[in-house]
Motif scaffolding. Structure first.
Motif, mmCIF file in Angstrom:
data_model
loop_
_atom_site.group_PDB
_atom_site.id
_atom_site.type_symbol
_atom_site.label_atom_id
_atom_site.label_comp_id
_atom_site.label_asym_id
_atom_site.label_seq_id
_atom_site.Cartn_x
_atom_site.Cartn_y
_atom_site.Cartn_z
ATOM 1 N N LYS A 108 -38.425 -0.777 -30.345
ATOM 2 C CA LYS A 108 -38.989 -1.600 -29.342
ATOM 3 C C LYS A 108 -38.103 -1.328 -27.729
ATOM 4 C CE LYS A 108 -42.062 -3.907 -31.648
ATOM 5 N NZ LYS A 108 -43.441 -3.848 -31.288
ATOM 6 N N VAL A 109 -38.833 -1.699 -26.820
ATOM 7 C CA VAL A 109 -38.165 -1.550 -25.578
ATOM 8 C C VAL A 109 -37.475 -2.954 -25.086
ATOM 9 C CG1 VAL A 109 -38.703 -1.448 -23.149
ATOM 10 C CG2 VAL A 109 -39.994 -0.232 -24.806
ATOM 11 N N HIS A 110 -36.222 -2.610 -24.908
ATOM 12 C CA HIS A 110 -35.345 -3.961 -24.606
ATOM 13 C C HIS A 110 -34.372 -3.412 -23.682
ATOM 14 C CE1 HIS A 110 -33.282 -2.591 -28.084
ATOM 15 N NE2 HIS A 110 -34.603 -2.771 -28.748
ATOM 16 N N LEU A 111 -34.663 -3.256 -22.362
ATOM 17 C CA LEU A 111 -33.570 -2.910 -21.268
ATOM 18 C C LEU A 111 -32.675 -4.063 -21.045
ATOM 19 C CD1 LEU A 111 -35.841 -0.657 -19.420
ATOM 20 C CD2 LEU A 111 -34.626 -0.104 -21.374
ATOM 21 N N ARG A 112 -31.789 -3.622 -20.139
ATOM 22 C CA ARG A 112 -30.776 -4.700 -19.665
ATOM 23 C C ARG A 112 -31.288 -4.971 -18.562
ATOM 24 N NH1 ARG A 112 -25.745 -5.937 -21.261
ATOM 25 N NH2 ARG A 112 -24.477 -6.895 -19.286
ATOM 26 N N PRO A 113 -31.649 -6.344 -18.253
ATOM 27 C CA PRO A 113 -31.791 -6.852 -16.739
ATOM 28 C C PRO A 113 -30.647 -6.700 -15.902
ATOM 29 C CG PRO A 113 -32.215 -8.555 -18.396
ATOM 30 C CD PRO A 113 -31.324 -7.272 -19.281
ATOM 31 N N ALA A 114 -31.000 -6.611 -14.591
ATOM 32 C CA ALA A 114 -30.060 -6.324 -13.645
ATOM 33 C C ALA A 114 -29.411 -7.646 -13.454
ATOM 34 C CB ALA A 114 -30.469 -5.798 -12.562
ATOM 35 N N ILE A 115 -28.298 -7.926 -13.129
ATOM 36 C CA ILE A 115 -27.440 -8.960 -12.908
ATOM 37 C C ILE A 115 -27.966 -9.547 -11.533
ATOM 38 C CG2 ILE A 115 -25.320 -10.304 -12.759
ATOM 39 C CD1 ILE A 115 -25.978 -9.140 -15.604
ATOM 40 N N CYS A 116 -28.069 -8.623 -10.512
ATOM 41 C CA CYS A 116 -28.532 -8.855 -9.124
ATOM 42 C C CYS A 116 -29.842 -9.284 -9.202
ATOM 43 C CB CYS A 116 -27.979 -7.739 -8.447
ATOM 44 S SG CYS A 116 -28.748 -7.795 -6.931
ATOM 45 N N LYS A 118 -31.963 -9.239 -6.689
ATOM 46 C CA LYS A 118 -33.082 -8.326 -6.093
ATOM 47 C C LYS A 118 -33.165 -6.897 -7.219
ATOM 48 C CE LYS A 118 -33.010 -5.391 -1.957
ATOM 49 N NZ LYS A 118 -32.079 -4.941 -0.604
ATOM 50 N N ALA A 119 -32.177 -6.499 -7.640
ATOM 51 C CA ALA A 119 -32.405 -5.513 -8.536
ATOM 52 C C ALA A 119 -33.181 -5.732 -9.700
ATOM 53 C CB ALA A 119 -30.794 -4.884 -8.956
ATOM 54 N N ARG A 120 -32.982 -7.087 -10.308
ATOM 55 C CA ARG A 120 -33.542 -7.469 -11.527
ATOM 56 C C ARG A 120 -35.197 -7.534 -10.966
ATOM 57 N NH1 ARG A 120 -30.831 -11.137 -12.162
ATOM 58 N NH2 ARG A 120 -32.052 -13.017 -11.615
ATOM 59 N N LYS A 121 -35.515 -7.921 -9.690
ATOM 60 C CA LYS A 121 -36.805 -8.111 -9.327
ATOM 61 C C LYS A 121 -37.643 -6.822 -9.413
ATOM 62 C CE LYS A 121 -36.308 -12.611 -6.845
ATOM 63 N NZ LYS A 121 -36.189 -12.940 -5.494
ATOM 64 N N LYS A 122 -36.545 -5.756 -8.950
ATOM 65 C CA LYS A 122 -37.089 -4.375 -9.072
ATOM 66 C C LYS A 122 -37.686 -3.974 -10.196
ATOM 67 C CE LYS A 122 -34.066 -2.411 -6.240
ATOM 68 N NZ LYS A 122 -33.569 -1.331 -5.454
ATOM 69 N N ARG A 183 -27.753 4.727 -17.108
ATOM 70 C CA ARG A 183 -29.052 5.425 -16.719
ATOM 71 C C ARG A 183 -29.419 5.086 -15.398
ATOM 72 N NH1 ARG A 183 -31.793 2.084 -19.629
ATOM 73 N NH2 ARG A 183 -32.351 0.750 -18.038
ATOM 74 N N ARG A 184 -28.713 3.924 -14.962
ATOM 75 C CA ARG A 184 -28.743 3.624 -13.303
ATOM 76 C C ARG A 184 -28.197 4.863 -12.603
ATOM 77 N NH1 ARG A 184 -25.249 0.225 -11.123
ATOM 78 N NH2 ARG A 184 -24.862 -0.800 -12.928
#
Length: 560
Positions: A108-116, A118-122, A183-184
DNA sequence: CCATGCGGGAAGG
DNA sequence: CCTTCCCGCATGG
């Protein structure tokens, strides 16, 4: 996949559980809450738990780098609790595919949300990494603490770093931070190659170390041997670290696939009703880089048959915009290791080396820990950083306090299948696995009455009814078997745990690697250096310098 | 660019 | 009033 969500509760609504605190074998921390005006003086420290879950309290050495960074495998963001002495962080959940698709490798897909923010919204709304899926990434929020995100609390004293978690994550683990960061950094095809080289480099060096330490350890067989155990779940829980990822370079795994490998002997119970434990699912995006894995000796020399010509990797392997659109895992496969490799009979040395500092850290679990100490050397340079200074609060006079064994230990989502200790099953009363045989010290201390917030601690996932559990990740039908397996494994785990030594940090290790590559065009390890490392690992003449914090057993904290 | 921490302020009990 | 969460800002890598 079924993800159980807790009902939404208003912030003040109590979600009290039937607390049953049982004294545990681990920790020996005694009874404290992060909000106590005085926390006990600690003489036994926990090893860092990257995936601490559930209501747990841990105490780390004040020089534990991960603890100093307040790091966590979970995506935790800072939350203001208007108390400068206690850092509070709340869980951001996990990025999942809106279609809940299954990746080509069955994960399954389970990526790490950005802490920031703004970055998370992106991140949200980006195409699912699964090319065959039209879904979009979306945040699966954490509601594991009475309907609110799980919270972590960090509190620094001169001698220790106190950690407390509240709530149980009701979502899959995100990918590990290191994976997310890697990855980032993949901003271009060229950098993809850089990562590949980096991972291979780490693999090579690590394997060299392992092969020299134990000639019997062969590549692609002893997967799961760990060289790093700063995450104590290595020894106890069976997490990413001991999943035994394959050691092939990224993007070019040539191993047999997991399903065909005879070494796949994991004993995690099938749990179709639950989301799959990380052992089984997170080898796509959540895998750790190679530093925590076994290292095949063939990889030592990149020119050997198992090495890879990175020049053959096309520069346009990934378009920048395709970072989230990989068809195949970066390192797609891993195998589960035999129990022997996991439980330490063939794995971790009794003591471990901090590759970054070269210092041997040994978890001294005796009273002598303090008695032999000398002033001024316990806090290392880093601990003098300003980030910690604000936590160094005045101490209160000695306050005799009833100490029990640590009623909680780090838990992760694997606890039900491979718990490390009896205590692992104690979930501060949320989860009662064995009949409680001890007096509830929390009640003795009027803990429930004096800690209103803790009264709210509850698990909407778990309810205990007549000794049976329901809800959450936990599948009671699978538990008995798992627990028995755990008890079997525990015996060997425990012996190594006693001598567990905290080890290096990723960054230090990377520096270590860089040094070696600089001095050796190939990834080559100086034999003398390894002997030195080995000596320092196995030598009996540790020089553990510790401050003498005599006379102060508790540290007070003032809320502002 | 993003992780991290700080702190003001709002919301709810 | 207390607790908690949300959000913006500053800083550093």
């Amino acid at each position: 996949m079924v993800i159980l969500h807790t009902p939404s509760l208003s912030p003040g609504m109590s979600c009290r559980a039937n607390y049953t605190i049982t004294a545990t074998s681990g920790g020996g921390h005694g009874d404290w809450d992060i909000n106590d005006s005085a926390v006990p003086r600690i003489h036994e420290f926990d090893t860092f738990s990257e995936w601490a879950d559930g209501h747990c309290r841990l105490v780390y050495r004040s020089d534990n780098e991960e603890a100093k960074r307040h790091s966590s495998g979970w995506a935790m963001r800072n939350t203001n609790n208007h108390n400068v002495h206690i850092l509070k962080k709340s869980c951001l959940g996990v990025l999942v595919c809106s279609s809940r698709c299954t990746l080509p490798n069955g994960e399954k897909v389970h990526l790490r949300p950005a802490i920031c923010d703004k970055a998370r919204k992106k991140q949200q709304g980006k195409p699912c990494p699964n090319r065959q899926c039209n879904g979009r990434l979306e945040i699966l929020p954490c509601r594991g603490h009475c309907g609110y995100p799980v919270t972590h609390f960090w509190r620094h004293t001169e001698q220790a770093i106190f950690f407390q978690a509240k709530g149980m994550h009701d979502h899959p683990r995100p990918e590990a931070k290191s994976t997310s960061e890697a990855r980032r950094s993949l901003g271009s095809g060229r950098r993809v190659r850089g990562l590949a080289v980096l991972l291979a480099k780490e693999t090579a060096l690590g394997n060299k170390i392992m092969s020299l330490r134990d000639p019997n350890k062969r590549p692609c067989k002893g997967l799961g041997q760990t060289t790093r155990t700063s995450d104590n779940t290595n020894l106890s829980m069976g997490t990413n670290q001991d999943k035994g990822y394959c050691s092939c370079p990224p993007f070019e795994c040539i191993c047999s696939y997991q399903s065909t490998l005879p070494t796949q002997t994991h004993n995690y119970p099938p749990s179709p009703q639950m989301y799959q434990p990380q052992h089984q699912v997170d080898n796509y995006w959540t895998q750790e880089p190679a530093h925590a894995q076994a290292y095949p000796s063939e990889m030592v020399n990149l020119e050997t048959s198992c090495s890879y010509d990175f020049n053959s990797i096309p520069a346009d392997l990934f378009q920048p915009e395709e970072i989230f659109q990989l068809d195949q895992p970066i390192k797609p496969d891993y195998v589960y290791v035999q129990d022997g490799a996991r439980n330490g009979t063939s794995g971790s040395p009794p003591t471990l080396l901090d590759l970054g500092s070269g210092i041997i850290h040994k978890e001294l679990k005796t009273e002598d820990y303090w008695g032999q100490a000398s002033v001024g050397s316990f806090l290392n340079d880093d601990s003098n950083a300003s980030s910690n200074s604000k936590f160094n609060i005045s101490q209160s006079p000695d306050v005799p306090k009833v100490l029990n064994n640590n009623p909680t230990i780090p838990l992760d989502q694997t606890f039900y299948s491979n718990p490390a200790k009896n205590s692992a099953l104690d979930y501060n009363g949320v989860l009662q696995v064995k009949p409680s045989v001890s007096t509830n010290l929390y009640n003795q201390n009027n803990f429930m009455d004096t800690q209103p917030e803790f009264n709210n601690e509850n698990s909407q996932q778990f309810t205990v009814n007549n000794g049976k559990l329901s809800g959450g990740y936990f599948n009671p039908e699978n538990f008995n078997q798992s627990y028995q397996e755990y008890e079997t494994n525990q015996k060997t785990c425990k012996s190594s745990f006693q001598e567990y030594v905290d080890v290096t940090q990723y960054s230090d290790y990377t520096n270590f690697l860089n040094v070696y590559e600089t001095n050796n065009k190939q990834v080559y390890v100086n034999e003398n250096m390894l002997k030195e490392l080995d000596f320092r690992i196995s030598g009996s003449d540790f020089n553990v310098s510790l401050d003498d914090y005599s006379g102060q057993n508790f540290h007070s904290v003032a809320n502002h």
